[in-house]
Motif scaffolding. Structure first.
Motif, PDB file in Angstrom:
ATOM      1  N   GLN A  55     -21.368 -11.643  -2.874  1.00 19.07           N
ATOM      2  CA  GLN A  55     -20.453 -10.765  -3.892  1.00 19.07           C
ATOM      3  C   GLN A  55     -21.017  -9.495  -3.952  1.00 19.07           C
ATOM      4  O   GLN A  55     -22.204  -9.076  -4.272  1.00 19.07           O
ATOM      5  N   LEU A  56     -20.077  -8.511  -3.792  1.00 18.16           N
ATOM      6  CA  LEU A  56     -20.651  -7.006  -3.860  1.00 18.16           C
ATOM      7  C   LEU A  56     -21.052  -6.616  -5.510  1.00 18.16           C
ATOM      8  O   LEU A  56     -21.605  -5.723  -5.392  1.00 18.16           O
ATOM      9  N   ASN A  57     -20.525  -7.431  -6.479  1.00 17.37           N
ATOM     10  CA  ASN A  57     -20.901  -6.800  -7.776  1.00 17.37           C
ATOM     11  C   ASN A  57     -22.109  -7.755  -8.379  1.00 17.37           C
ATOM     12  O   ASN A  57     -22.379  -7.529  -9.516  1.00 17.37           O
ATOM     13  N   THR A  58     -22.597  -8.508  -7.388  1.00 15.92           N
ATOM     14  CA  THR A  58     -24.073  -9.266  -7.924  1.00 15.92           C
ATOM     15  C   THR A  58     -25.039  -9.100  -7.060  1.00 15.92           C
ATOM     16  O   THR A  58     -24.869  -8.412  -5.761  1.00 15.92           O
ATOM     17  N   THR A  59     -26.267  -9.431  -7.306  1.00 10.13           N
ATOM     18  CA  THR A  59     -27.474  -9.459  -6.406  1.00 10.13           C
ATOM     19  C   THR A  59     -27.711 -10.925  -5.565  1.00 10.13           C
ATOM     20  O   THR A  59     -28.616 -10.718  -4.643  1.00 10.13           O
ATOM     21  N   ALA A  60     -26.745 -11.837  -5.772  1.00 12.64           N
ATOM     22  CA  ALA A  60     -27.004 -13.035  -4.984  1.00 12.64           C
ATOM     23  C   ALA A  60     -27.224 -12.948  -3.513  1.00 12.64           C
ATOM     24  O   ALA A  60     -26.510 -12.174  -2.877  1.00 12.64           O
ATOM     25  N   VAL A  61     -27.819 -13.886  -3.322  1.00 12.59           N
ATOM     26  CA  VAL A  61     -27.966 -14.089  -1.571  1.00 12.59           C
ATOM     27  C   VAL A  61     -26.842 -14.841  -1.161  1.00 12.59           C
ATOM     28  O   VAL A  61     -25.927 -15.394  -2.075  1.00 12.59           O
ATOM     29  N   PRO A  62     -26.570 -14.928   0.255  1.00 13.74           N
ATOM     30  CA  PRO A  62     -25.451 -15.696   0.762  1.00 13.74           C
ATOM     31  C   PRO A  62     -25.428 -17.170   0.236  1.00 13.74           C
ATOM     32  O   PRO A  62     -26.384 -17.669   0.247  1.00 13.74           O
TER      33      PRO A  62
END
Length: 208
Positions: A55-62
């Protein structure tokens, strides 16, 4: 720009399906977001694969999900969509979407991945360029780090390199030496990055 970049708009159906495009090549990175529904940006990257998404708007990993890309790799004519609201909602709609498609063009752009070891020396990333990198988007797939953007306008130098974070509205970071110039691509500095895997999109400096 066939073979390099394409923009597609479509209306969500709420059912798994394919969507045609005009890239003229297999998309290696895709960004999708609804235009009239409050949802995240869903990101496909070839080195993450079609069974996962970012997600481009979060820092989450895949994260693993079949409802983003229907577990199907894009082709030179279509990309696949699941039924998640981020990419293909129907109930309560109609909802319209925009998709940005990117591909590698030899000597011009590179969608890729690299690995780095903190303190293990610089990591040179060869993108097949001849005159260095003008634009770099990079994201860790190992850690919950930002989507960082470097460019030659702010400066890609052997010293501190200002960068923006696409997932925030923060001002540029200016006190970090994360990358150095490399004629064939870019260099990750030895202690500028933690150990892990990084995906990136790079655009070359005009050789003229």
């Amino acid at each position: 720009a066939r073979g390099y970049f394409d923009v597609v708009t479509y209306t969500g159906t709420g059912s798994a399906r394919t969507q045609s495009h005009n890239l003229g090549a297999v998309p290696e990175m895709i960004w999708v977001r609804p235009r009239n529904l409050a949802e995240n940006w869903a990101i496909y990257h070839k080195d993450v694969g079609a069974t996962k998404y970012l997600q481009l708007n979060t820092t989450a990993v895949p994260a693993t999900s079949s409802t983003r890309w229907n577990d199907t790799t894009p082709t030179s004519s279509v990309f696949s969509l699941g039924a998640d609201n981020e990419v293909n909602a129907s109930s309560g709609g109609p909802f319209t979407y925009v998709a940005y498609l990117f591909a590698t063009v030899a000597g011009v752009s590179k969608v890729g991945t690299c690995s780095h070891t903190f303190g293990g020396g610089d990591t040179n990333v060869d993108c097949g360029f001849s005159n260095g990198t003008k634009f770099l988007l990079i994201k860790s797939t190992t850690h919950t780090y930002n989507w960082e953007v470097y460019d030659s306008e702010r400066g890609i130098v052997s010293g501190n390199d200002p960068y923006l974070k696409l997932n925030t509205n923060d001002a540029p970071v200016t006190n970090n030496d994360g990358i150095d110039p490399l004629s064939s691509g870019f260099t990750l500095t030895s202690t500028g990055w933690n150990t892990g895997t990084y995906i990136f999109y790079a655009i070359a400096v005009d050789p003229s």
